[in-house]
Design an enzyme around this catalytic site. Structure first.
Site, PDB file in Angstrom:
ATOM      1  N   HIS A 362      21.843 -60.523 -39.807  1.00  0.00           N
ATOM      2  CA  HIS A 362      22.166 -61.790 -40.449  1.00  0.00           C
ATOM      3  C   HIS A 362      21.470 -62.978 -39.802  1.00  0.00           C
ATOM      4  O   HIS A 362      21.181 -63.967 -40.467  1.00  0.00           O
ATOM      5  CB  HIS A 362      23.680 -61.962 -40.534  1.00  0.00           C
ATOM      6  CG  HIS A 362      24.243 -61.133 -41.644  1.00  0.00           C
ATOM      7  ND1 HIS A 362      24.775 -59.888 -41.429  1.00  0.00           N
ATOM      8  CD2 HIS A 362      24.262 -61.336 -42.979  1.00  0.00           C
ATOM      9  CE1 HIS A 362      25.128 -59.375 -42.596  1.00  0.00           C
ATOM     10  NE2 HIS A 362      24.836 -60.222 -43.554  1.00  0.00           N
ATOM     11  N   ARG A 469      27.889 -66.450 -49.233  1.00  0.00           N
ATOM     12  CA  ARG A 469      28.567 -65.601 -48.246  1.00  0.00           C
ATOM     13  C   ARG A 469      29.681 -66.428 -47.621  1.00  0.00           C
ATOM     14  O   ARG A 469      29.403 -67.467 -47.006  1.00  0.00           O
ATOM     15  CB  ARG A 469      27.588 -65.155 -47.162  1.00  0.00           C
ATOM     16  CG  ARG A 469      26.502 -64.197 -47.638  1.00  0.00           C
ATOM     17  CD  ARG A 469      25.578 -63.844 -46.475  1.00  0.00           C
ATOM     18  NE  ARG A 469      24.698 -62.733 -46.724  1.00  0.00           N
ATOM     19  CZ  ARG A 469      23.409 -62.853 -47.076  1.00  0.00           C
ATOM     20  NH1 ARG A 469      22.876 -64.038 -47.221  1.00  0.00           N
ATOM     21  NH2 ARG A 469      22.666 -61.777 -47.259  1.00  0.00           N
ATOM     22  N   ARG A 505      31.142 -64.744 -52.953  1.00  0.00           N
ATOM     23  CA  ARG A 505      31.499 -63.377 -52.570  1.00  0.00           C
ATOM     24  C   ARG A 505      32.728 -63.417 -51.681  1.00  0.00           C
ATOM     25  O   ARG A 505      32.796 -64.231 -50.742  1.00  0.00           O
ATOM     26  CB  ARG A 505      30.333 -62.727 -51.813  1.00  0.00           C
ATOM     27  CG  ARG A 505      30.630 -61.282 -51.455  1.00  0.00           C
ATOM     28  CD  ARG A 505      29.448 -60.612 -50.817  1.00  0.00           C
ATOM     29  NE  ARG A 505      29.194 -61.125 -49.468  1.00  0.00           N
ATOM     30  CZ  ARG A 505      28.174 -60.737 -48.716  1.00  0.00           C
ATOM     31  NH1 ARG A 505      27.300 -59.872 -49.197  1.00  0.00           N
ATOM     32  NH2 ARG A 505      28.006 -61.215 -47.503  1.00  0.00           N
ATOM     33  N   GLU A 603      25.940 -51.774 -53.192  1.00  0.00           N
ATOM     34  CA  GLU A 603      25.242 -51.718 -51.910  1.00  0.00           C
ATOM     35  C   GLU A 603      25.582 -50.457 -51.123  1.00  0.00           C
ATOM     36  O   GLU A 603      25.181 -50.306 -49.971  1.00  0.00           O
ATOM     37  CB  GLU A 603      25.519 -52.977 -51.085  1.00  0.00           C
ATOM     38  CG  GLU A 603      26.967 -53.350 -50.936  1.00  0.00           C
ATOM     39  CD  GLU A 603      27.177 -54.678 -50.189  1.00  0.00           C
ATOM     40  OE1 GLU A 603      26.246 -55.172 -49.550  1.00  0.00           O
ATOM     41  OE2 GLU A 603      28.308 -55.197 -50.250  1.00  0.00           O
ATOM     42  N   ASN A 626      20.066 -54.904 -48.933  1.00  0.00           N
ATOM     43  CA  ASN A 626      20.063 -54.800 -47.461  1.00  0.00           C
ATOM     44  C   ASN A 626      20.942 -53.637 -47.008  1.00  0.00           C
ATOM     45  O   ASN A 626      20.521 -52.782 -46.235  1.00  0.00           O
ATOM     46  CB  ASN A 626      20.603 -56.082 -46.812  1.00  0.00           C
ATOM     47  CG  ASN A 626      19.874 -57.316 -47.272  1.00  0.00           C
ATOM     48  OD1 ASN A 626      18.775 -57.210 -47.785  1.00  0.00           O
ATOM     49  ND2 ASN A 626      20.481 -58.475 -47.110  1.00  0.00           N
ATOM     50  N   ASP A 627      22.167 -53.636 -47.508  1.00  0.00           N
ATOM     51  CA  ASP A 627      23.049 -52.539 -47.130  1.00  0.00           C
ATOM     52  C   ASP A 627      22.682 -51.260 -47.867  1.00  0.00           C
ATOM     53  O   ASP A 627      22.774 -50.175 -47.303  1.00  0.00           O
ATOM     54  CB  ASP A 627      24.511 -52.915 -47.408  1.00  0.00           C
ATOM     55  CG  ASP A 627      25.073 -53.751 -46.272  1.00  0.00           C
ATOM     56  OD1 ASP A 627      24.862 -53.368 -45.103  1.00  0.00           O
ATOM     57  OD2 ASP A 627      25.693 -54.792 -46.536  1.00  0.00           O
ATOM     58  N   ARG A 637      20.701 -51.362 -40.016  1.00  0.00           N
ATOM     59  CA  ARG A 637      19.822 -52.501 -40.298  1.00  0.00           C
ATOM     60  C   ARG A 637      19.585 -53.401 -39.087  1.00  0.00           C
ATOM     61  O   ARG A 637      18.706 -54.243 -39.098  1.00  0.00           O
ATOM     62  CB  ARG A 637      20.373 -53.314 -41.484  1.00  0.00           C
ATOM     63  CG  ARG A 637      21.697 -53.973 -41.207  1.00  0.00           C
ATOM     64  CD  ARG A 637      22.380 -54.445 -42.489  1.00  0.00           C
ATOM     65  NE  ARG A 637      22.163 -55.859 -42.756  1.00  0.00           N
ATOM     66  CZ  ARG A 637      22.738 -56.524 -43.754  1.00  0.00           C
ATOM     67  NH1 ARG A 637      23.542 -55.882 -44.612  1.00  0.00           N
ATOM     68  NH2 ARG A 637      22.522 -57.786 -43.943  1.00  0.00           N
ATOM     69  N   CYS A 674      20.470 -59.476 -54.933  1.00  0.00           N
ATOM     70  CA  CYS A 674      20.674 -60.569 -53.976  1.00  0.00           C
ATOM     71  C   CYS A 674      20.347 -60.167 -52.548  1.00  0.00           C
ATOM     72  O   CYS A 674      20.543 -60.944 -51.618  1.00  0.00           O
ATOM     73  CB  CYS A 674      22.099 -61.116 -54.063  1.00  0.00           C
ATOM     74  SG  CYS A 674      23.339 -59.938 -53.551  1.00  0.00           S
TER      75      CYS A 674
HETATM   76  C1  PEP Z   1      23.101 -56.967 -48.936  1.00  0.00           C
HETATM   77  O1  PEP Z   1      23.689 -56.099 -48.311  1.00  0.00           O
HETATM   78  O2  PEP Z   1      22.008 -56.782 -49.515  1.00  0.00           O
HETATM   79  C2  PEP Z   1      23.669 -58.322 -49.057  1.00  0.00           C
HETATM   80  C3  PEP Z   1      23.129 -59.224 -49.827  1.00  0.00           C
HETATM   81  O3  PEP Z   1      24.748 -58.611 -48.309  1.00  0.00           O
HETATM   82  P1  PEP Z   1      24.728 -58.930 -46.722  1.00  0.00           P
HETATM   83  O4  PEP Z   1      23.290 -59.066 -46.311  1.00  0.00           O
HETATM   84  O5  PEP Z   1      25.520 -60.157 -46.525  1.00  0.00           O
HETATM   85  O6  PEP Z   1      25.373 -57.712 -46.141  1.00  0.00           O
HETATM   86 MG    MG Z   2      25.785 -56.361 -47.790  1.00  0.00          MG
END
Ligand code: PEP
Ligand code: MG
Length: 754
Positions: A362, A469, A505, A603, A626-627, A637, A674
């Protein structure tokens, strides 16, 4: 053997520089294996030579002087094979090379093991014996287990050594430390090391202007710890037998000892500030205990470190004033946090360097949102030696230069200027719509929330917020924020973007986003209690948040709710019931709330395969790549060790997104992406080819993505997708897209992209 191994590794890890680290290795290994010689060769990749760096048994002077050419001799053989070479009679081997500078007579027994890090052979650890000796299996494994563990320590010591001497042949000042690209861009500035409180290891060296003042501070802190300990001892007078209480006396004695106090004061007068001098002394002291064979005495090392932490706590209470952030601050830390970034006054932060974490942490996402270059996972970075130094951070390739040569500075200044020029070009298209050449409008939304208090790039160019977020407002407090605090917070965002829509979210804590006041200790947090799982287990937290979101939207009606980390259909059913309940209660309480559109994040792989069942229940889906990448590829990650194989262009990720789009479309549900993939100009083309309706990204990427999408047609995007689907590797997909962008005259974005 295991004990010896641990001891050596520990000592090497604590060594202040490469020379001392290698010295410890050769001395200890020679003793442990009982050989005549132990040496370490490191490879000088520029000069293509193996350099004898340290030896015990050969001429000491030979260290640094003896250089063996690449691919020659037995040392070369170990490097080529990248496996141990064990010879009872080395001179009879065809690759044997006799070197007289080392003062060698002919050594017969030879065992060399490669020192490998990240698949790269850095050098060789070798033991020799005058007489014929075939080293036993146990000795071979001891040596290569040791070499494997030492590789990291050697690179680390090499890096820290360089920073101190600046003259090491192996790394002149135009060399860089290699990390992971976190956020694109180039920045030149001053390193400010940030660290968590009372973490002795994280304390940087910092020069002080007033040693007398520092000494005074230090002595006051020690006196405070003495007071604390005496108070604790008194409390235990009744309950602890005298022999156990003797421990307190031992600690108090340490606190009065010259080795602790005298040495720290000496270091203070040599120029270090009190905390840095304390760290050095404690480490030196603890190392003496660490090295002891006796287990009981070895344990005393942790007492020494504990005392050090206690003194540090008192020191930090005194100096906890605001950090002095220079004009061009490059924030450096072992694990930089979002909070630490938020603390830098606006306009001063030009770069972020974190020894831990990876591109999808993050902190890296936050840096991209702020358009600040970042380098992550720089595990070789000697964090506590860079405070106050001039650094260059190169976010495209993940490089950091510390006190670089003036030629390097000039080159990077030129790159930084080029970047600015490109940014200006992008800015010129700011007010144009995001529309493909064949007229398809692709709304671009922005991700925000992590930086709600900071003001981020891109808010005026976006069509709204595709991902808000909500974690940050929860992270910056000492307890859960109440309903009215949250209402005010969401209202601020909703009205700032009104009439554009804002997708909020619900809380996605856990994983790498812990709350200080809600500790969750798990061995595997990304597979643990996170996101919707916590919300459903604590309906009071979830209901408060949903009520606040609904109330904030009164009169604005531009909110949508997004549920994170959905892995079971039941979670959606339960969440929908709770949202309905919050809505009904508010109506009963005579709030004029309306039911917003509700979506789920896709995700987790299980959600990909059930996207139709999910789509039936909700209004829209948003793909969190991302997840999704993390879970599909089983790659953390945040873990720098495996960052090379974390790739959202992996063919499986592409196929998963295609499946999500088709599942959602079967129910005419809108699909947005996203995750960070949406902000990568090349990937955005593929997503459009898949039929994704909108993209949501960090504000810093908006203009770049728009630039590409305004230059491509949907049919060309589909063609590129088909070609990408024929690739079997992420690297091939990236090459394909790189070439395509180059042909479209958008090559500049490939560097400026992620
Ligand atoms: C993701 O997982 O792609 C996402 C947008 O959420 P975060 O990065 O906050 O886990
Ligand atoms: Mg995520």
């Amino acid at each position: 053997m295991l004990d010896t191994l641990h001891r050596i590794v520990k000592e090497v890890n604590a060594a202040p520089d490469l020379e001392q680290a290698l010295d410890i290795i050769v001395t200890q290994v020679k003793g442990a294996i009982n050989t005549d010689v132990c040496s370490v060769y490191l490879t000088d990749f520029e000069r293509r030579e193996h350099v004898l760096m340290a030896t015990k048994g050969l001429h000491r002077d030979a260290a640094g002087k003896v250089r063996l050419p690449y691919h020659r001799g037995l040392i070369g053989l170990v490097c080529e094979r990248a496996e141990p070479v064990n010879l009872a009679d080395a001179p009879s081997h065809s690759r044997y090379l006799f070197t007289h500078e080392t003062g060698e007579t002919q050594y017969k027994g030879f065992l060399g093991v490669p020192i490998i890090q990240n698949r790269k052979v850095l050098g060789v650890l070798v033991v020799r014996q005058h007489i014929q000796r075939s080293f036993e299996d146990q000795e071979v494994t001891f040596l290569f287990t040791l070499a494997a563990q030492l590789a990291g320590a050697i690179t680390y010591a090499q890096a820290s050594g360089n920073l101190v001497t600046q003259s090491d042949d192996l790394a002149p000042p135009n060399r860089f430390l290699q990390g992971r690209p976190g956020s694109p861009g180039v920045a030149l500035g001053t390193a400010v090391v940030v660290y968590p409180p009372a973490d002795l290891d994280a304390v940087p060296d910092r020069s002080s202007k007033d040693p007398d003042y520092e000494e005074e501070e230090f002595r006051t802190a020690v006196a405070a710890v003495v007071q604390d300990l005496m108070a604790i001892e008194d409390r235990f007078e009744e309950t602890l037998p005298a022999e156990d209480r003797a421990l307190f006396d031992a600690w108090l004695m340490m606190l009065g000892s010259d080795s602790l106090i005298g040495n720290t004061v000496k270091r203070i007068h040599e120029g270090n500030w009190a905390s840095g001098a304390l760290r050095e002394t404690i480490e030196e002291h603890a190392k003496v205990f660490d090295a002891m064979e006796d287990v009981y005495l070895r344990e005393r090392a942790s007492d020494v470190r504990d005392l050090g932490r206690r003194i540090l706590m008192h020191l930090q209470q005194k100096v906890a004033g605001p950090i002095d952030y220079p004009e061009n601050t490059v924030l450096v830390g072992d694990e930089v946090s979002a909070m630490q970034m938020a603390e830098v006054p606006q306009g001063r932060l030009v770069g972020v360097v974190s020894a831990q974490g990876a591109s999808f942490s993050h902190v890296a996402i936050l840096a991209r949102a702020m358009n600040v270059p970042a380098v992550m996972g720089l595990s070789d970075l000697p964090v506590n030696r860079v405070d106050g130094r001039f650094v260059i951070i190169e976010g495209y390739l993940g490089r950091l230069y510390v006190s670089p040569a003036s030629s390097v500075i000039q080159e990077y200044q030129r790159l930084a200027n080029e970047d600015q020029a490109l940014f200006k070009e992008l800015e010129a298209e700011k007010d144009l719509p995001c529309e493909t050449t064949d007229g398809a409008k692709i709304p671009l939304y922005m991700n925000t929330g992590l930086i709600s208090e900071l003001g981020s790039q891109g808010s005026s160019e976006s069509e709204g917020v595709g991902l808000y977020r909500t974690e940050l407002p929860f992270m910056v407090r000492d307890s859960f924020p109440g309903e009215s605090v949250q209402v005010a917070n969401y209202q601020r965002v909703l009205s700032a973007f009104h009439p554009r829509s804002v997708t909020i979210r619900t809380l996605d804590i856990g994983g790498d986003k812990p709350l200080p006041y809600f500790p969750v200790e798990e061995s595997n947090p990304f597979l643990g209690w996170r996101g919707i799982r916590i919300s459903l287990d604590h309906p009071e937290i979830f209901l408060t948040q949903v009520r606040a979101i609904l109330r904030a939207a009164i009169g604005l009606n531009n909110v949508r709710i997004l549920l994170p980390m959905i892995s079971h259909v039941q979670e959606v059913d339960d969440a929908l019931l709770l949202i309905q309940r919050a809505h009904d209660e508010l109506i009963e309480e005579e709030y004029a709330v309306t039911m917003p559109k509700i979506g789920v994040m896709i995700e987790v792989p299980s959600a990909v395969y059930q996207v139709d069942a999910l789509a039936r229940r909700i209004d829209f889906v948003s793909v969190g790549t991302n997840d999704l990448t993390q879970y599909l590829l089983a790659v953390d990650r945040n873990n720098a060790h495996v960052a090379d194989i974390y790739d959202d262009m992996h063919p499986s990720v592409l196929r998963a997104v295609i499946q999500i789009v088709s599942g959602a479309k079967a129910y005419q549900r809108e699909v947005s992406v996203c995750g960070e993939m949406a902000g990568n100009p090349a990937a955005a083309v593929l997503l459009i080819g898949m039929g994704v309706d909108s993209l949501s990204m960090n504000g810093g990427s908006l203009l770049r993505v728009k630039w590409v999408l305004r230059s491509v047609s949907r049919s060309r995007a589909r063609e590129l997708l088909q070609a990408a689907l024929r690739c079997e590797k992420a690297s091939e997909v990236k090459r394909l897209l790189g070439n395509a962008l180059e042909e479209m005259g958008l090559g500049g974005l490939m560097r400026a992209g992620r």
